[in-house]
Design an enzyme around this catalytic site. Structure first.
Site, PDB file in Angstrom:
ATOM      1  CB  THR A 436      41.532  50.698  49.782  1.00 33.55           C
ATOM      2  OG1 THR A 436      41.059  51.581  48.752  1.00 33.55           O
ATOM      3  CG2 THR A 436      40.684  50.880  51.035  1.00 33.55           C
ATOM      4  CD  GLU A 437      41.767  49.898  44.810  1.00 36.55           C
ATOM      5  OE1 GLU A 437      42.110  50.258  43.663  1.00 36.55           O
ATOM      6  OE2 GLU A 437      40.641  49.440  45.057  1.00 36.55           O
ATOM      7  CB  ILE A 438      48.479  54.228  48.122  1.00 38.94           C
ATOM      8  CG1 ILE A 438      47.514  54.961  49.060  1.00 38.94           C
ATOM      9  CG2 ILE A 438      49.633  55.164  47.754  1.00 38.94           C
ATOM     10  CD1 ILE A 438      48.159  55.476  50.331  1.00 38.94           C
TER      11      ILE A 438
END
Length: 560
Positions: A436-438
């Site tokens: 979700t937030e790489i």
């Protein structure tokens, strides 16, 4: 007091492991030699399963065999494997079954000490004294090691007896690892298609010119955006030329939409939603609540329990009634393994209530739990993979309609074998898994960030249980959270080049060729939407089709 604390600690692990036993296993037949085994287990068993890879290179040798592997003891409490001649850059996957003796339950960490040069975590497991628990992890060495020890310890450092069975250490070369990734991509992200061309009488048309072009990708790959994209047409074009998914960085968080009680501000997210909607970009909702007290609106912190309960219910209704059906996902309660602002004030069932109310408010949205340091490392005892699995099951057992697993992916130096092993264990839940937030830590230089990002993205995209990838790269004039893909003028940085190259690699593009003697043209294409054009002489026919997941060849009939 120490005995009481120990007892409470054991009770907590009892609850977690009871829930772990309720999981489904990732069924996988033993792979052929040289292939990775995705098998994983999150239930506690009466007897350990046989070792993966028949133990791999963890085999007993004799003193004349320098490649042999021996079992020894470190003290009286923890068994250990002594291994020799580990090589640089090799991908090592490690697994075993663990059982405690004496203590009831504990978080057990497997550690590697190469050449006595310090120890690193290579895997964790929640273990008990009445059954065997499965630990799966791995590592890569930056330099060769003549002798190394794999040992086990209780995460809280107290001494206890640990039994280990079915140990396995399997090496893979970088080429083998890349081959496994490519094979999974071929099976999970692509599909064979066969285009049959016939005339109006049904006769095969041989030698017709076929041109196929992919118009949309099935796999969601996107990035965070911020209000900085509004009115910036160059940024907007750059974004939609690349991505088919988005998430708002801060604009939907409670401190943004209601900075003061009753003062609702949805104008900015409304405009951002209009932008993504106009370009057919799917969008995740992030987030409804954030357990971190520092991210809680200041006016909320001093509310009484009754007033807080009314405020949180109002928050869900205001947000999800307004945007009902607009966001494909919602991160309902963010980072609850690390923080507990709401649960501390509203009780242990607060998160279950949040999920229930959110489900009623927008039944079409997929509800996620979202957490960091589950996949990035195994050193964070708050968010080990077993702890995350157990918390997810705890919510579901309590009645929460929890349908997705969110992994933030804020990486330092990635440990790719560990990353794959932990994905294997999460896959036992049978839920969609999203990164979700790489991003990659800004402590690295630009070129190193690019190398590490490519490692992470290739592993995430190729794992069969992963169903979406989001980058945490919302662009601001002064930079990004940790990693920008471009500068403010939209000139690619090295990580931006990596993303563009992978996006190009993971699409079919345009393929052309003539129909064969059977009047057919076949190709392997990435899942998604296509347009096909067939020309024979002066006649041209066009059609659209989709390649959806499936093992069978997709057959398309074109009449010309």
């Amino acid at each position: 007091m120490r005995r009481l604390a120990s007892a409470l600690h054991a009770v907590r692990f009892l609850v977690l492991w009871t829930l772990l036993q309720c999981g489904h296993e990732l069924a996988a037949a033993a792979p052929p030699d040289g292939w990775y085994d995705y098998s994983a287990y999150t239930d506690c068993r009466g007897q350990p399963e046989p070792a993966l890879y028949n133990g791999g290179i963890l085999k007993f040798g004799n003193s004349d065999d320098q490649t042999g592997y021996h079992v020894t003891e470190t003290g009286v409490f923890s068994p250990a494997f002594v291994v020799y001649n580990l090589s640089k850059t090799t991908m090592y996957t490690f697994s075993c079954w663990v059982k405690l003796e004496g203590a009831y339950a504990a978080l057990i960490t497997a550690r590697l000490a190469p050449d006595n040069a310090g120890a690193r975590c290579i895997g964790t497991v929640l273990a008990r004294n009445d059954c065997w628990a499965f630990l799966k992890g791995g590592f890569v060495l930056e330099w060769p090691a003549q002798s190394s020890i794999i040992f086990f310890e209780n995460a809280d450092k107290t001494r206890m007896k640990i039994a280990v069975a079915s140990g396995s250490l399997q090496p893979f070369t970088p080429d083998q690892w890349a081959m496994h990734q490519s094979d999974t991509i071929r099976k999970r992200r692509k599909r064979m298609a066969n285009i049959h061309v016939a005339d109006q009488q049904g006769a095969r048309v041989v030698g017709a010119s076929v041109s196929v072009r992919q118009t949309a990708k099935d796999f969601p790959f996107g990035s965070a955006i911020a209000s900085t994209i509004l009115g910036n047409q160059a940024y907007q074009k750059w974004f939609v030329d690349r991505f088919n998914a988005a998430v708002f960085e801060d604009e939907l968080k409670w401190y943004s939409t209601e900075p003061m009680s009753g003062q609702l501000r949805f104008d900015v997210p409304d405009q951002m939603l209009a932008f993504v909607r106009s370009h057919r970009v799917m969008v995740r909702g992030h987030n409804i609540f954030w357990e971190n007290q520092d991210a809680t609106p200041s006016w909320v912190k001093g509310l009484s329990p009754d007033d807080l309960r009314a405020a949180v219910n109002g928050r869900i209704q205001n947000l999800m009634t307004r945007y009902r059906g607009e966001f494909v996902h919602w991160d309902v309660n963010n980072e609850m393994l690390h923080y507990n602002f709401y649960e501390q004030r509203l009780g242990a069932n607060a998160s279950i209530e949040f999920f229930s109310v959110a489900q009623d408010a927008d039944p079409l949205a997929t509800l996620f739990m979202n957490e960091y340091n589950v996949i990035e490392t195994c050193d964070d005892v708050s968010s080990t993979v077993d702890t995350y699995v157990a918390r997810l099951k705890e919510l579901r057992a309590g009645g929460a309609i929890l349908e997705g697993v969110g992994l933030e992916g804020h990486f330092s130096k990635p440990n790719v074998p560990l990353m794959r092993a932990e994905l294997d264990k999460l896959a036992t839940l049978g839920l969609p898994i999203w990164f979700t937030e790489i991003d990659i830590s800004s402590k690295f230089d630009a070129q190193t960030q690019a190398v590490y990002l490519e490692e992470v993205l290739r592993e995430a995209y190729s794992h069969p249980a992963v169903t979406g990838i989001m980058l945490w790269t919302a662009l601001h004039p002064n930079g990004c959270y940790q990693m920008c893909l471009t500068d403010w003028n939209l000139t690619n940085l090295p990580v931006g080049d990596v993303v563009d190259r992978l996006l190009q690699e993971w699409q079919t593009g345009q393929v052309t060729g003539p129909t064969d003697a059977h009047g057919a043209y076949s190709f392997s294409g990435y899942l998604g939407e296509y347009i096909v054009s067939v020309t024979d002489g002066n006649t041209t026919s066009q059609a659209t089709f989709s390649l959806s997941p499936g093992d069978e060849t997709r057959h398309i009939n074109i009449q010309i």
